[in-house]
Design a protein around this motif. Sequence first.
Motif, PDB file in Angstrom:
ATOM      1  N   LEU A 165       4.760  -1.140   2.126  1.00  0.00           N
ATOM      2  CA  LEU A 165       5.839  -0.173   2.341  1.00  0.00           C
ATOM      3  C   LEU A 165       5.983   0.766   1.145  1.00  0.00           C
ATOM      4  O   LEU A 165       5.797   0.351   0.003  1.00  0.00           O
ATOM      5  N   LEU A 166       6.384   1.989   1.423  1.00  0.00           N
ATOM      6  CA  LEU A 166       6.657   2.987   0.386  1.00  0.00           C
ATOM      7  C   LEU A 166       7.881   3.782   0.811  1.00  0.00           C
ATOM      8  O   LEU A 166       7.993   4.175   1.973  1.00  0.00           O
ATOM      9  N   ALA A 167       8.818   4.008  -0.107  1.00  0.00           N
ATOM     10  CA  ALA A 167       9.986   4.856   0.159  1.00  0.00           C
ATOM     11  C   ALA A 167      10.478   5.437  -1.161  1.00  0.00           C
ATOM     12  O   ALA A 167      11.372   4.897  -1.802  1.00  0.00           O
ATOM     13  N   PHE A 168       9.879   6.539  -1.610  1.00  0.00           N
ATOM     14  CA  PHE A 168      10.314   7.244  -2.817  1.00  0.00           C
ATOM     15  C   PHE A 168       9.555   8.566  -2.901  1.00  0.00           C
ATOM     16  O   PHE A 168       8.539   8.757  -2.236  1.00  0.00           O
TER      17      PHE A 168
ATOM     18  N   PRO B 276      16.538   7.292   3.589  1.00  0.00           N
ATOM     19  CA  PRO B 276      17.450   8.410   3.855  1.00  0.00           C
ATOM     20  C   PRO B 276      16.664   9.689   4.181  1.00  0.00           C
ATOM     21  O   PRO B 276      15.475   9.787   3.867  1.00  0.00           O
ATOM     22  N   PRO B 277      17.317  10.675   4.796  1.00  0.00           N
ATOM     23  CA  PRO B 277      16.639  11.936   5.067  1.00  0.00           C
ATOM     24  C   PRO B 277      16.047  12.521   3.788  1.00  0.00           C
ATOM     25  O   PRO B 277      16.606  12.382   2.697  1.00  0.00           O
ATOM     26  N   GLY B 278      14.874  13.142   3.921  1.00  0.00           N
ATOM     27  CA  GLY B 278      14.220  13.801   2.790  1.00  0.00           C
ATOM     28  C   GLY B 278      13.414  12.881   1.891  1.00  0.00           C
ATOM     29  O   GLY B 278      12.858  13.338   0.891  1.00  0.00           O
ATOM     30  N   THR B 279      13.300  11.590   2.234  1.00  0.00           N
ATOM     31  CA  THR B 279      12.569  10.637   1.397  1.00  0.00           C
ATOM     32  C   THR B 279      11.179  10.379   1.969  1.00  0.00           C
ATOM     33  O   THR B 279      11.059   9.902   3.102  1.00  0.00           O
ATOM     34  N   PRO B 280      10.124  10.668   1.212  1.00  0.00           N
ATOM     35  CA  PRO B 280       8.783  10.302   1.684  1.00  0.00           C
ATOM     36  C   PRO B 280       8.699   8.790   1.882  1.00  0.00           C
ATOM     37  O   PRO B 280       9.228   8.018   1.070  1.00  0.00           O
ATOM     38  N   HIS B 281       8.047   8.380   2.965  1.00  0.00           N
ATOM     39  CA  HIS B 281       7.912   6.953   3.249  1.00  0.00           C
ATOM     40  C   HIS B 281       6.673   6.711   4.092  1.00  0.00           C
ATOM     41  O   HIS B 281       6.128   7.629   4.710  1.00  0.00           O
ATOM     42  N   ALA B 282       6.239   5.440   4.100  1.00  0.00           N
ATOM     43  CA  ALA B 282       5.041   5.063   4.843  1.00  0.00           C
ATOM     44  C   ALA B 282       5.020   3.555   5.004  1.00  0.00           C
ATOM     45  O   ALA B 282       5.699   2.823   4.280  1.00  0.00           O
ATOM     46  N   PHE B 283       4.205   3.101   5.956  1.00  0.00           N
ATOM     47  CA  PHE B 283       3.906   1.682   6.073  1.00  0.00           C
ATOM     48  C   PHE B 283       2.493   1.531   6.617  1.00  0.00           C
ATOM     49  O   PHE B 283       1.988   2.416   7.299  1.00  0.00           O
TER      50      PHE B 283
ATOM     51  N   LYS C 167       6.257   1.812  -7.102  1.00  0.00           N
ATOM     52  CA  LYS C 167       4.987   1.829  -6.371  1.00  0.00           C
ATOM     53  C   LYS C 167       5.206   1.200  -5.012  1.00  0.00           C
ATOM     54  O   LYS C 167       6.226   0.553  -4.777  1.00  0.00           O
ATOM     55  N   ALA C 168       4.224   1.370  -4.120  1.00  0.00           N
ATOM     56  CA  ALA C 168       4.280   0.713  -2.815  1.00  0.00           C
ATOM     57  C   ALA C 168       4.357  -0.792  -3.034  1.00  0.00           C
ATOM     58  O   ALA C 168       3.819  -1.315  -4.008  1.00  0.00           O
ATOM     59  N   VAL C 169       5.047  -1.478  -2.127  1.00  0.00           N
ATOM     60  CA  VAL C 169       5.212  -2.924  -2.239  1.00  0.00           C
ATOM     61  C   VAL C 169       4.647  -3.616  -1.008  1.00  0.00           C
ATOM     62  O   VAL C 169       4.574  -3.031   0.073  1.00  0.00           O
ATOM     63  N   THR C 170       4.276  -4.865  -1.187  1.00  0.00           N
ATOM     64  CA  THR C 170       3.881  -5.701  -0.065  1.00  0.00           C
ATOM     65  C   THR C 170       5.129  -6.428   0.408  1.00  0.00           C
ATOM     66  O   THR C 170       5.773  -7.136  -0.358  1.00  0.00           O
ATOM     67  N   ALA C 171       5.485  -6.206   1.660  1.00  0.00           N
ATOM     68  CA  ALA C 171       6.708  -6.764   2.227  1.00  0.00           C
ATOM     69  C   ALA C 171       6.358  -7.837   3.245  1.00  0.00           C
ATOM     70  O   ALA C 171       5.470  -7.644   4.078  1.00  0.00           O
ATOM     71  N   THR C 172       7.073  -8.957   3.167  1.00  0.00           N
ATOM     72  CA  THR C 172       6.870 -10.048   4.110  1.00  0.00           C
ATOM     73  C   THR C 172       8.166 -10.290   4.876  1.00  0.00           C
ATOM     74  O   THR C 172       9.152  -9.571   4.687  1.00  0.00           O
TER      75      THR C 172
END
Length: 185
Positions: A67-70, A103-110, A90-95
């Motif tokens: 996951l990434l959100a920043f 929130p709106p305007g925040t780059p994110h990915a999975f 940095k991106a994290v590994t989420a379990t």
Amino acid sequence: MTGLILPPGEGRRLVTRAQEVTFKATADDGSAVSIFEVVVPPGFDVGAHVHGDSQEFFYVLEGELQLLAFEPAKRTEDSWQDWESAAGDKAVTATEGACMFVPPGTPHAFRNVSGKPARMLFQCFPSPYHERYFEEIAQIWASGAGVDAGAVEEMRRRYDVQQLTPLRYEPPAALSSQPATKRGA
């Protein structure tokens, strides 16, 4: 049942080779928030993107997702996996049990880099943008031909999605097996 209470596994499902989405609460139910259960197959990367008005919440139910959100200090166009924020995020590994609010305007990915499907609860406000988005992308994936990147890009713009890095679906290669041979007696 009224439709407001769903037993496990119930809800309208959209299934393609790159996604499985079960609608849990929608605008048709009177919800201002769209809620989905999403199965993320191994090799799926949604690509970094940003929404101008929408906000999202992801909760990992099973499996493992990166996951990434920043906002990164420097954006790259090909991949988000090495992005780092000015504060060192940095991106994290989420379990199971991990969550991400966007929130709106925040780059994110999975993405799912494991060898097994992951399952998450996904919420998006306002409803029904992602409901319609999932319906359209399912039609594009199900077309039988290769995915039309231009059609996906145009559709994403209509649903408040500014793509920053490419969406990718690269399933792990199947294990090759050796043919069985007969042994002489």
